[in-house]
Design a protein around this motif. Structure first.
Motif, PDB file in Angstrom:
ATOM      1  N   VAL A  61       0.824  -1.096   0.140  1.00 25.11           N
ATOM      2  CA  VAL A  61      -0.156   0.000  -0.088  1.00 25.11           C
ATOM      3  C   VAL A  61       0.923   1.219   0.135  1.00 25.11           C
ATOM      4  O   VAL A  61       1.776   1.388   0.836  1.00 25.11           O
ATOM      5  N   TYR A  77       2.670   2.933   2.824  1.00 25.10           N
ATOM      6  CA  TYR A  77       1.497   3.601   3.974  1.00 25.10           C
ATOM      7  C   TYR A  77       2.109   2.610   5.279  1.00 25.10           C
ATOM      8  O   TYR A  77       2.457   1.435   5.240  1.00 25.10           O
ATOM      9  N   ILE A  94      -3.515   7.464   0.835  1.00 25.57           N
ATOM     10  CA  ILE A  94      -3.315   6.288   0.189  1.00 25.57           C
ATOM     11  C   ILE A  94      -3.619   6.416  -1.402  1.00 25.57           C
ATOM     12  O   ILE A  94      -4.751   7.053  -1.608  1.00 25.57           O
ATOM     13  N   TYR A 117      -4.714   1.720  -9.010  1.00 21.90           N
ATOM     14  CA  TYR A 117      -5.467   2.167  -8.095  1.00 21.90           C
ATOM     15  C   TYR A 117      -6.980   1.597  -8.374  1.00 21.90           C
ATOM     16  O   TYR A 117      -7.960   1.907  -7.766  1.00 21.90           O
ATOM     17  N   THR A 142      -7.440  -0.836   6.746  1.00 18.94           N
ATOM     18  CA  THR A 142      -6.772  -0.191   5.605  1.00 18.94           C
ATOM     19  C   THR A 142      -7.606  -0.301   4.609  1.00 18.94           C
ATOM     20  O   THR A 142      -7.820   0.423   3.646  1.00 18.94           O
ATOM     21  N   MET A 146      -9.095   2.569   1.935  1.00 16.41           N
ATOM     22  CA  MET A 146      -8.895   2.726   0.773  1.00 16.41           C
ATOM     23  C   MET A 146      -9.975   2.907  -0.050  1.00 16.41           C
ATOM     24  O   MET A 146     -10.032   3.678  -1.158  1.00 16.41           O
ATOM     25  N   LYS A 149     -11.816   6.315   0.505  1.00 11.99           N
ATOM     26  CA  LYS A 149     -10.824   7.247  -0.115  1.00 11.99           C
ATOM     27  C   LYS A 149     -11.071   7.305  -1.710  1.00 11.99           C
ATOM     28  O   LYS A 149     -10.770   8.455  -2.106  1.00 11.99           O
ATOM     29  N   VAL A 151      -9.991   4.783  -3.923  1.00 10.75           N
ATOM     30  CA  VAL A 151      -9.085   3.920  -4.519  1.00 10.75           C
ATOM     31  C   VAL A 151      -9.936   2.612  -4.599  1.00 10.75           C
ATOM     32  O   VAL A 151     -10.347   1.991  -3.690  1.00 10.75           O
TER      33      VAL A 151
END
Length: 156
Positions: A61, A77, A94, A117, A142, A146, A149, A151
């Motif tokens: 990541v 990350y 991220i 991505y 996580t 992601m 966010k 991603v």
């Protein structure tokens, strides 16, 4: 006459390309520069001799660095929110999963990498850094961060 001579009895430290994708369909990537200073060295043994090496594996990541001398680049990350203060421990930074295997190049310089991505990946095959600079499989927290966010990585 052909013959076989067994090599050294001292085996080397195994490492190699990590496969993290479940499927290669609809995979989208973007280019970034990884800051060499963010990759820890690891000991690699070959024929009884140990070398310190920087290895950036596929499926790690990656997050944007938002402060300090490496701002604008990316690095792994880290789930350690106290030890990493350059933005790499903030889930909002991220950018995706590293897709470029770098077995030694980061010893010399920063390198451009491809970051995935959008894809379908195996969560247990993807990695994130812990406070002690070792890696673990991507945690559910996580993976959720992601997706929230933006991603677009679907884990199996």
């Amino acid at each position: 006459m052909a013959d076989f001579v067994k090599g050294s009895s001292t085996l080397g430290t195994p490492f190699g390309v990590n496969e993290y994708l479940r499927s290669t369909k609809d995979v989208k990537k973007e280019s970034y520069t990884v800051a060499a200073s963010t990759i820890p060295t690891v000991p690699i043994t070959d024929n009884g001799v140990t070398y310190n090496q920087k290895i950036l594996d596929r499926g790690v990541v990656m997050a944007k660095i938002t402060s300090g001398p490496e701002a604008g680049k990316v690095g792994p990350y880290s789930i350690d929110t106290s030890g990493v203060t350059d933005g790499r421990s903030t889930a909002a930074n991220i950018v995706g999963l590293n897709d470029t295997f770098l077995p030694w190049q980061l010893l010399d310089r920063d390198v451009e990498i491809a970051v995935t991505y959008e894809c379908t990946a195996v969560q247990a095959w993807c990695k994130e850094y812990k406070a002690d600079l070792t890696t673990q499989a991507v945690s559910n927290a996580t993976a959720t961060a992601m997706l929230s966010k933006g991603v677009n990585i679907h884990f199996h």
